[in-house]
Each structure stands twice: as structure tokens, then as C-alpha cells.
Design a protein around this motif. Structure first.
Motif, PDB file in Angstrom:
ATOM      1  N   THR A   1      21.217  33.101  12.728  1.00 19.35           N
ATOM      2  CA  THR A   1      20.645  34.368  13.174  1.00 19.35           C
ATOM      3  C   THR A   1      21.097  34.664  14.594  1.00 19.35           C
ATOM      4  O   THR A   1      21.426  33.747  15.366  1.00 19.35           O
ATOM      5  CB  THR A   1      19.105  34.355  13.139  1.00 19.35           C
ATOM      6  N   ALA A   2      21.110  35.942  14.948  1.00 18.75           N
ATOM      7  CA  ALA A   2      21.485  36.392  16.288  1.00 18.75           C
ATOM      8  C   ALA A   2      20.342  37.191  16.895  1.00 18.75           C
ATOM      9  O   ALA A   2      19.589  37.883  16.189  1.00 18.75           O
ATOM     10  CB  ALA A   2      22.749  37.248  16.235  1.00 18.75           C
ATOM     11  N   LEU A   3      20.221  37.112  18.207  1.00 22.80           N
ATOM     12  CA  LEU A   3      19.212  37.847  18.956  1.00 22.80           C
ATOM     13  C   LEU A   3      19.879  38.317  20.241  1.00 22.80           C
ATOM     14  O   LEU A   3      20.679  37.582  20.819  1.00 22.80           O
ATOM     15  CB  LEU A   3      18.026  36.931  19.270  1.00 22.80           C
ATOM     16  N   TRP A   4      19.559  39.519  20.688  1.00 23.04           N
ATOM     17  CA  TRP A   4      20.203  40.004  21.900  1.00 23.04           C
ATOM     18  C   TRP A   4      19.223  40.824  22.740  1.00 23.04           C
ATOM     19  O   TRP A   4      18.224  41.342  22.248  1.00 23.04           O
ATOM     20  CB  TRP A   4      21.444  40.838  21.577  1.00 23.04           C
ATOM     21  N   GLY A   5      19.530  40.905  24.022  1.00 26.95           N
ATOM     22  CA  GLY A   5      18.729  41.692  24.948  1.00 26.95           C
ATOM     23  C   GLY A   5      19.596  42.198  26.079  1.00 26.95           C
ATOM     24  O   GLY A   5      20.653  41.631  26.367  1.00 26.95           O
TER      25      GLY A   5
ATOM     26  N   VAL B   1      15.068  44.207  23.949  1.00 25.13           N
ATOM     27  CA  VAL B   1      15.401  43.019  23.170  1.00 25.13           C
ATOM     28  C   VAL B   1      15.275  43.375  21.692  1.00 25.13           C
ATOM     29  O   VAL B   1      14.371  44.122  21.305  1.00 25.13           O
ATOM     30  CB  VAL B   1      14.456  41.843  23.515  1.00 25.13           C
ATOM     31  N   SER B   2      16.198  42.871  20.875  1.00 22.44           N
ATOM     32  CA  SER B   2      16.102  43.128  19.439  1.00 22.44           C
ATOM     33  C   SER B   2      14.747  42.659  18.925  1.00 22.44           C
ATOM     34  O   SER B   2      14.212  41.639  19.375  1.00 22.44           O
ATOM     35  CB  SER B   2      17.245  42.449  18.686  1.00 22.44           C
ATOM     36  N   GLU B   3      14.169  43.401  17.988  1.00 25.13           N
ATOM     37  CA  GLU B   3      12.795  43.160  17.557  1.00 25.13           C
ATOM     38  C   GLU B   3      12.619  41.821  16.862  1.00 25.13           C
ATOM     39  O   GLU B   3      11.555  41.212  16.927  1.00 25.13           O
ATOM     40  CB  GLU B   3      12.329  44.293  16.635  1.00 25.13           C
ATOM     41  N   GLN B   4      13.665  41.357  16.202  1.00 21.13           N
ATOM     42  CA  GLN B   4      13.601  40.065  15.517  1.00 21.13           C
ATOM     43  C   GLN B   4      15.014  39.524  15.349  1.00 21.13           C
ATOM     44  O   GLN B   4      15.987  40.279  15.450  1.00 21.13           O
ATOM     45  CB  GLN B   4      12.939  40.213  14.143  1.00 21.13           C
ATOM     46  N   PRO B   5      15.163  38.214  15.140  1.00 16.95           N
ATOM     47  CA  PRO B   5      16.500  37.655  14.915  1.00 16.95           C
ATOM     48  C   PRO B   5      17.200  38.348  13.741  1.00 16.95           C
ATOM     49  O   PRO B   5      16.571  38.660  12.726  1.00 16.95           O
ATOM     50  CB  PRO B   5      16.207  36.180  14.617  1.00 16.95           C
ATOM     51  N   TRP B   6      18.496  38.575  13.910  1.00 17.40           N
ATOM     52  CA  TRP B   6      19.308  39.326  12.940  1.00 17.40           C
ATOM     53  C   TRP B   6      20.078  38.334  12.075  1.00 17.40           C
ATOM     54  O   TRP B   6      20.844  37.515  12.602  1.00 17.40           O
ATOM     55  CB  TRP B   6      20.264  40.224  13.721  1.00 17.40           C
TER      56      TRP B   6
END
Length: 242
Positions: free
Chosen positions: A102-106, A169-174
Motif C-alpha cells: 500500500t502507498a500513503l502520501w502527504g 494527507v491521503s485518507e487511507q493507504p492506497w
């Protein structure tokens, strides 16, 4: 890739850290007098990476907290040195959980994160800028934003105190499917190249460095008539299906 462009020095910074499970990529674009931009961007990158290495921030609240802590570090540096009182920096961070895929970004400011899946744009951050607010309000299109006289005016960046600081920040891991090409970049790159051109360069590239090399040539060609164009920096990551 990090290029000086037509400026006297490069105020961009980028870096990455990884363990067996986690990967963190970060990129920053600094500004401010007396060399403050260079200091701000390097501080932002080092603080994010140190904080992430201590406790991988792969949840939205944790990543936002890490960016807010980075902002406090930058404000403390400004307070300790009057010459740096005007320094600030954009920042964009990508976190990947290699185990859960999963990916997460901010981000804060107008440095961007792009995610392409199967060669098509799937995700992109929205800038904290005046022109983005005009686009969101239907008063400006993307083409107009690139030539707007106030296109570099930000409404949030690291180095902002109190409630004026905006972090997204992205709402949840992608979920990652193994067909993604990911990129972090500063405005010195995307202001000269449309999203469609970035996708076109991707379609011709055999590997990530070739993608960045193509984008570099496109920026240099587009900015040829503006010899003092901005620094431009990008970090690319491709994911396979293995």
C-alpha cells in the motif's frame, strides 16, 4: 533528478529511506533570503526521514503528525536565526508498506505526488496555492494556471504558524497492484509540462531514469526562452508485479 535550472543555486532537496518493510521518499522546495530556502528544504527532508526511520508513519494521522512536527522544527530554526525568519519550504512525502503493498502520501505547498496505473494518471495531489483555489472555484483552467502571474503564490508551506498551516494527507493507504509508476516533483518541473506530457514520456520510457531524463529534456526545451527558470527536482519509483 535535481537540476539547478537557471538559478544561481538549487533550493530543492530530496531523499529516501527504507527498511525491509517500509520505504519513505520525500522532496522539498525551499524559499527565503540569505540562503534560507536551501536550509529549509534540507531541514524538511532530513527531519521527515529521521522521524520516519524512528517510527514509520504509514497511517494518515501519523503522517500528518510527522509533517506538523517537521513544521515545528523549521519554525524553531527560524526563531533561532533572525536571518532565516522568512524561510519556508514545500514538502511532499510518499510512504510505502512493501509487505501490505500500500502507498500513503502527504504534502504541503505545491510540490506534487503523481501515481500512474497502467500508464494512466490515477492519483495526483492538489496544490495549496492561489491558482489551485481559482481552478477549484471554476475561475481558471490548468492551461491558464501555468501562465498566471501569481502562479507561485502559496497559501500554505512549512514555516507557517498556527491555523494557517494546511497539510493534506491521503485518507487511507492506497492498494498497489504492481502496475504503478509513482513520482514526486517540484513546481519547477510540472509548471512546464502538462499531466498528459508526463504520461506520454512514461509511455516511451523503458525504466524510471529514462522517464526522468525525458522529462528533464522537455523542461529544458519548454523553458529555453526563460533562462532564469526555477530549479526542478523529481524522484520516480516503478512497481512491478513480482
Amino acid at each position: 533528478m535535481s537540476e539547478q535550472g537557471g538559478r544561481d543555486y538549487n533550493e530543492d532537496a530530496c531523499g529516501h529511506w527504507h527498511s525491509e518493510r517500509y520505504l519513505c521518499c520525500v522532496l522539498a522546495d525551499g524559499a527565503g533570503g540569505h540562503g534560507g530556502g536551501d536550509i529549509a528544504s534540507k531541514l524538511a527532508v532530513s527531519h521527515v526521514l529521521q522521524g520516519y526511520a524512528a517510527i514509520p508513519a504509514h497511517q494518515p494521522q501519523a503522517l500528518e503528525a510527522l509533517l506538523r512536527d517537521t513544521n515545528r522544527a523549521l519554525l524553531a530554526q527560524r526563531a533561532a536565526n533572525p536571518q532565516l525568519r522568512n524561510m519556508h519550504s514545500t514538502v511532499v512525502v510518499l510512504s510505502i508498506d512493501l509487505q501490505d503493498r500500500t502507498a500513503l502520501w502527504g504534502h504541503c505547498g505545491d510540490s506534487r505526488f503523481y501515481a500512474f496505473r497502467d500508464g494512466r494518471l490515477a492519483e495526483r495531489t492538489n496544490d495549496h496555492s492561489l491558482v489551485q483555489s481559482l481552478i477549484d472555484g471554476g475561475l481558471l483552467d490548468e492551461a491558464g494556471a501555468r501562465v498566471h502571474p501569481k502562479r507561485s503564490e502559496l497559501y500554505s508551506a512549512l514555516g507557517t504558524d498556527g491555523n494557517d498551516l494546511h497539510i493534506s494527507v491521503s485518507e487511507q493507504p492506497w492498494p498497489l497492484q504492481g502496475r504503478e509508476a509513482l513520482m514526486l516533483c517540484t513546481d519547477g518541473l510540472w509548471e512546464w509540462i502538462t499531466d498528459e506530457e508526463i504520461a506520454s514520456a512514461l509511455s516511451f520510457a523503458p525504466e524510471p531514469q529514462a522517464w526522468l531524463d525525458d522529462l528533464k529534456q522537455r523542461v529544458q526545451l519548454a523553458a529555453a526562452a526563460k533562462p532564469n527558470h526555477d530549479n526542478f527536482t523529481a524522484l520516480a519509483l516503478w512497481l512491478g508485479t513480482d
